[in-house]
Design a protein around this motif. Structure first.
Motif, PDB file in Angstrom:
ATOM      1  N   LEU A  85      -7.465 -24.375  -5.607  1.00 53.72           N
ATOM      2  CA  LEU A  85      -6.605 -24.033  -4.486  1.00 53.72           C
ATOM      3  C   LEU A  85      -6.005 -25.279  -3.845  1.00 53.72           C
ATOM      4  O   LEU A  85      -4.894 -25.246  -3.322  1.00 53.72           O
ATOM      5  CB  LEU A  85      -7.392 -23.235  -3.439  1.00 53.72           C
ATOM      6  CG  LEU A  85      -7.408 -21.714  -3.622  1.00 53.72           C
ATOM      7  CD1 LEU A  85      -8.279 -21.061  -2.576  1.00 53.72           C
ATOM      8  CD2 LEU A  85      -6.008 -21.144  -3.581  1.00 53.72           C
ATOM      9  N   TYR A 133       0.665 -22.666   1.138  1.00 52.33           N
ATOM     10  CA  TYR A 133       0.725 -22.930  -0.296  1.00 52.33           C
ATOM     11  C   TYR A 133       2.153 -22.917  -0.803  1.00 52.33           C
ATOM     12  O   TYR A 133       3.030 -22.266  -0.225  1.00 52.33           O
ATOM     13  CB  TYR A 133      -0.078 -21.871  -1.068  1.00 52.33           C
ATOM     14  CG  TYR A 133      -1.497 -21.724  -0.588  1.00 52.33           C
ATOM     15  CD1 TYR A 133      -2.494 -22.588  -1.038  1.00 52.33           C
ATOM     16  CD2 TYR A 133      -1.835 -20.735   0.333  1.00 52.33           C
ATOM     17  CE1 TYR A 133      -3.796 -22.471  -0.586  1.00 52.33           C
ATOM     18  CE2 TYR A 133      -3.141 -20.603   0.790  1.00 52.33           C
ATOM     19  CZ  TYR A 133      -4.108 -21.472   0.338  1.00 52.33           C
ATOM     20  OH  TYR A 133      -5.401 -21.366   0.793  1.00 52.33           O
ATOM     21  N   ASN A 150      -1.610 -15.985   2.473  1.00 55.38           N
ATOM     22  CA  ASN A 150      -1.478 -17.267   3.181  1.00 55.38           C
ATOM     23  C   ASN A 150      -2.791 -17.670   3.869  1.00 55.38           C
ATOM     24  O   ASN A 150      -2.785 -18.228   4.973  1.00 55.38           O
ATOM     25  CB  ASN A 150      -0.338 -17.217   4.197  1.00 55.38           C
ATOM     26  CG  ASN A 150       0.180 -18.609   4.541  1.00 55.38           C
ATOM     27  OD1 ASN A 150       0.275 -19.486   3.676  1.00 55.38           O
ATOM     28  ND2 ASN A 150       0.510 -18.826   5.811  1.00 55.38           N
ATOM     29  N   VAL A 159      -3.799 -16.853  -1.668  1.00 60.55           N
ATOM     30  CA  VAL A 159      -2.460 -17.440  -1.602  1.00 60.55           C
ATOM     31  C   VAL A 159      -1.450 -16.420  -1.083  1.00 60.55           C
ATOM     32  O   VAL A 159      -0.645 -16.708  -0.187  1.00 60.55           O
ATOM     33  CB  VAL A 159      -2.026 -17.982  -2.979  1.00 60.55           C
ATOM     34  CG1 VAL A 159      -0.552 -18.379  -2.965  1.00 60.55           C
ATOM     35  CG2 VAL A 159      -2.886 -19.175  -3.373  1.00 60.55           C
ATOM     36  N   LYS A 204      -2.072 -26.144  -2.822  1.00 62.48           N
ATOM     37  CA  LYS A 204      -1.600 -26.678  -1.543  1.00 62.48           C
ATOM     38  C   LYS A 204      -0.685 -27.873  -1.777  1.00 62.48           C
ATOM     39  O   LYS A 204       0.278 -28.073  -1.041  1.00 62.48           O
ATOM     40  CB  LYS A 204      -2.796 -27.094  -0.681  1.00 62.48           C
ATOM     41  CG  LYS A 204      -3.579 -25.931  -0.091  1.00 62.48           C
ATOM     42  CD  LYS A 204      -4.715 -26.418   0.789  1.00 62.48           C
ATOM     43  CE  LYS A 204      -5.498 -25.245   1.372  1.00 62.48           C
ATOM     44  NZ  LYS A 204      -6.626 -25.706   2.213  1.00 62.48           N
TER      45      LYS A 204
END
Length: 369
Positions: free
Chosen positions: A359, A336, A288, A285, A363
């Motif tokens: 994850l 994110y 990115n 995260v 998002k």
């Protein structure tokens, strides 16, 4: 952080409470005790899994190997190898690390010693209702989900004020001292790796280091009993780790870790004297998506027990987790959303392990924030 993707702490708390209200793991029987009582051939239905994908032949692919000593000396080639490993693999083996051999071997002996204790003794350190730490099993959130063929001891080790010594075993006799020394040694390694990763990404190392001031470290020790139907159970369900980096210690000679790569499960053969290191979701995260966490699982052996110890390194509890400004050219490029780290971890532990679905939830914060 990026204003368009940042969620307020109040909003993040609401999201976490709505998506996962239970923090603790439901109590389940000890697999080790069950095998001792009934034998490894007896597998209750709740542990049996559907046929999975074929396991790639051992040696078909090998994760990168990073020499920590060369990395510390500023070797450009080794730094490039680390960069490639984090981008393309998400896993690597670390050799020539700085953890003293006697500290590592002492930790191995104490992991083995703890799981050799009588069942009644281990129960003294059992998880309490609504709590994660202690002896038991994590990520059990429903009465009908499939269970892993393993027992765990999970404890927080940093910051010091978060230590709950009630569930820090005092048996074997030097367990606590061994754990303290080991965790200090691997934290130093994790800090060095994160600094090297930051430099490889063109970041000032302080950008990540400041998020780890008072950072969280926790450990999960795992015991995997042998199973006569080893091809029908899973030691740990497929998942990725919700941290910055994980350092794995193989506590005996039995391998079992597998990573998902190109649609196949690749067995990892641990190198003697080394650690296995992997990128966590939080690092994915922050970068990115430049560095990638990778789905992995553990399979068990038909005849031999397996022992391991994973040490998780994460930012401080109040850090905001989201794409670093330096990693995003334009705000709209952020993959994110952002979330308070403490609430993010509550969300993680409130769900069962399910690939990289965690994850996907982060998002969604991008679109809802």
């Amino acid at each position: 952080m990026l204003p368009s993707t940042h969620m307020s702490r109040a909003t993040s708390r609401t999201a976490a409470s709505e998506e996962g209200k239970q923090m603790g793991s439901l109590p389940v029987p000890s697999v080790q005790a069950m095998v001792a009582a009934t034998g490894s051939a007896h597998v209750p239905p709740r542990y049996l899994r559907p046929t999975d994908e074929a396991v790639a032949a051992a040696g078909e692919a090998e994760i990168p190997v990073i020499d920590f000593r060369r990395l510390q000396l500023g070797d450009g080639e080794e730094s490039a190898c680390l960069h490639m490993a984090c981008q393309d693999w998400g896993f690597f083996q670390l050799i020539n690390h700085s953890a003293p051999e006697d500290v590592v071997e002492g930790m191995k002996a104490n992991v083995q010693g703890f799981f050799q204790l009588p069942a009644e003794t281990k129960k003294q350190f059992a998880q309490e209702p609504g709590q994660l730490e202690g002896y038991g099993q994590l990520f059990v959130v429903s009465e009908d989900q499939k269970l892993d063929w393993a027992d765990s001891l999970y404890v927080k080790t940093q910051p010091l004020k978060d230590r709950n010594l009630r569930i820090w075993p005092d048996q074997p006799a030097n367990f606590r001292m061994a754990l303290d020394k080991y965790c200090a040694a691997v934290k130093s390694i994790a800090d060095c790796l994160l600094a090297a990763m930051a430099s490889n990404l063109g970041l000032d190392p302080e950008v990540i280091a400041e998020k780890c001031d008072g950072g969280v470290q926790s450990v999960r020790m795992q015991y995997y009993p042998p199973c006569a139907q080893a091809d029908k159970v899973v030691g740990i369900s497929p998942h990725s780790d919700a941290d910055l980096v994980t350092i794995l210690l193989q506590a005996n000679e039995v391998d079992g870790l597998q990573i998902r790569r190109n649609g196949s499960w690749i067995p990892v053969k641990s190198l003697e004297g080394g650690f296995i290191v992997n990128v966590g979701d939080i690092l994915q995260v922050l970068t990115n998506g430049r560095y990638k966490s990778v789905e992995h699982r553990v399979v068990v052996d038909e005849k031999k027990q397996r022992l391991s110890m994973a040490t998780f390194h994460s930012p401080s509890r109040n850090a905001i987790i989201g794409p670093l400004r330096e990693m995003v050219a334009h705000e709209d490029d952020a993959v994110y959303g952002s979330m308070d780290h403490d609430e993010l971890m509550k969300l993680f532990f409130a769900n069962k392990l399910d690939g990289k679905s965690f994850l996907d939830q982060l998002k969604k914060l991008k679109t809802s924030g």
